[in-house]
Design an enzyme around this catalytic site. Structure first.
Site, PDB file in Angstrom:
ATOM      1  N   SER A  82      19.826  31.269  22.502  1.00 42.93           N
ATOM      2  CA  SER A  82      19.656  31.218  23.948  1.00 42.93           C
ATOM      3  C   SER A  82      20.988  30.857  24.614  1.00 42.93           C
ATOM      4  O   SER A  82      21.986  31.538  24.412  1.00 42.93           O
ATOM      5  CB  SER A  82      18.534  30.232  24.303  1.00 42.93           C
ATOM      6  OG  SER A  82      18.165  30.360  25.656  1.00 42.93           O
ATOM      7  N   ASP A 229      13.979  35.619  23.939  1.00 45.33           N
ATOM      8  CA  ASP A 229      14.727  34.424  23.539  1.00 45.33           C
ATOM      9  C   ASP A 229      14.438  34.024  22.092  1.00 45.33           C
ATOM     10  O   ASP A 229      13.286  33.838  21.705  1.00 45.33           O
ATOM     11  CB  ASP A 229      14.334  33.291  24.492  1.00 45.33           C
ATOM     12  CG  ASP A 229      15.233  32.072  24.399  1.00 45.33           C
ATOM     13  OD1 ASP A 229      15.845  31.855  23.341  1.00 45.33           O
ATOM     14  OD2 ASP A 229      15.319  31.344  25.400  1.00 45.33           O
TER      15      ASP A 229
END
Length: 432
Positions: A82, A229
């Protein structure tokens, strides 16, 4: 080094960036013989926390080795999920003259300048609440454009040191791990670094999923990726990265690696940097959650509880696993985890990109440097101070010395084998 491994064999292994230091038979503490790994958690705008910590580490390396020292010169692998994946790209992507795109000291400026545009702070209201139920909170256009402009046509195999960036494929319902290791041998995994960063940042409910394709020019094969993600699977990428490295050891790619044993993981030197969490503060209670339906699990007081829980659980379990592994190898000192579990309010969110909160996050990073070194208690999951270990800043100074010694030993070994190094970027000379 064992006599059977000649200087010629050493020079061959010195030509790669991957695991330049692993040699069977050498003590784990021998400079020049270790695998150095930096892992950075996900956490949205909380990337300011590891940005502060990594700037401190790089400054210590510059004190030892000069102002041109960069983290990519010292780590065999940098892993990030991320926002950690974005930081990984900044540190490892090539910029001018073959040097890293960003110095660690530039990371926070990126977040301070771009955070409010990536996460524009909207007014609350019924319309906004209804919109959040039907689409991501942010359209992601500014972030995607910024990443594409910053990284251009750089592909994952082009990075200055090895990178590992986890994502999750929603079509296949399984993690997809991008790494320099795989990209060199699997053309369909050699994606644009920009596509990988956009994907690993696509936190559900916050930013849209990302789709792209790669092509193998030799065979004409095409692969499609439908990604979100990587934090839903590996918000702390430490073990993912160690698995990737161990996989390379096990296949015994003799063009790249010294002949090492898979059990030689005692040779790892690992720095794992978190983005903070709320686990010590107590976020929710079972009494509260027992009354929640779909809406409350997805949105509650500006946060997304189900996403936060998945990512916090992922990070903590990895830390416990890594801590147990290093303890079992009697190598506790080779694993440094820097994390703060006392965040609350806006500081605990991933998208509160207000000026006040961003300044507070930088302050939290500075506070973490001053905190005593802590290690997770595998029974309770809580962090406890390590007696006599000093502060995290002290530990990073020691870590910098080890990294510098490692680099110098590799340079010395390369020069002894007749290698060059003059005029080359220090990262190239170090890794070869």
């Amino acid at each position: 080094m064992a006599a059977s491994y000649s200087c010629r064999r050493t020079c061959e292994a010195c030509s790669t960036r991957a695991m330049a230091g692993c040699v069977v038979g050498e003590p784990a503490s021998a400079p020049g013989q270790r695998v150095t790994l930096l892992a950075i958690d996900g956490g949205g705008i909380r990337g300011l926390i590891p940005g502060t910590i990594l700037a401190f580490l790089e400054a210590r390396l510059q004190e030892l080795d000069g102002p041109d020292a960069r983290l990519a010169d010292y780590f065999d692998c940098i892993a990030g999920t991320s926002t950690g994946g974005l930081i990984t790209a900044m540190l490892a992507a090539p910029g001018d003259h073959g040097r890293p795109l960003f110095a660690a000291s530039d990371i926070n400026r990126f977040y301070l300048d771009n955070g409010p545009l990536i996460f524009p702070q909207k007014r609350c209201g019924m319309a906004a609440a209804m919109a959040a139920l039907t689409r991501p909170r942010y359209n992601g256009k500014y972030l995607q454009g910024k990443i594409r402009k910053m990284l251009g046509e750089t592909r994952v195999r082009d990075t200055l040191t090895n990178v590992v960036i986890p994502t999750f494929d929603v079509r296949l319902l399984q993690p997809t791990i991008f790494s320099t290791y795989d990209a060199k041998s699997m053309p369909l995994k050699n994606a644009l670094l920009s596509d990988i960063c956009i994907s690993t940042s696509a936190a559900p409910t916050y930013l849209p999923a990302h789709c792209f394709q790669t092509t193998d020019d030799a065979t004409g094969k095409v692969r499609e990726f439908d990604l979100i993600d990587g934090g839903v699977a590996a918000n702390n990428p430490t073990m993912v990265a160690m698995t990737q490295i161990t996989k390379k050891i096990m296949v015994k790619d003799k063009e790249e690696l010294y002949p090492v044993k898979p059990s030689d993981c005692g040779k790892f030197l690992v720095l794992s940097v978190g983005t903070g969490s709320t686990s010590d503060q107590g976020m929710y209670t079972a009494r509260q959650c027992s009354r929640w339906g779909i809406v409350r699990w997805l949105r509650n007081k500006g946060m997304a509880p189900i996403i936060d829980i998945f990512m916090a659980a992922s990070s903590d379990l990895v830390d416990i696993h890594a801590a147990v592994m290093f303890q079992s190898l009697h190598s506790d000192g080779d694993y440094l985890r820097i994390q703060d579990n006392t965040l609350h309010g806006d500081a605990a969110t991933v998208d509160a990109a207000t000026r006040d909160n961003m300044r507070a996050l930088v302050g939290i990073g500075e506070r973490m440097l001053a905190q005593r070194v802590s290690r997770v208690n595998v029974e309770t999951g809580r962090y406890v101070e390590v007696p006599g270990a000093g502060s995290n800043a002290d530990a990073l100074r020691g870590f910098a010395r080890q990294l510098s010694e490692e680099r110098r030993a590799r340079l010395g070994r390369r020069n002894a084998c007749g290698g060059g190094g003059e005029g080359e970027p220090s990262g190239v000379a170090c890794k070869r």
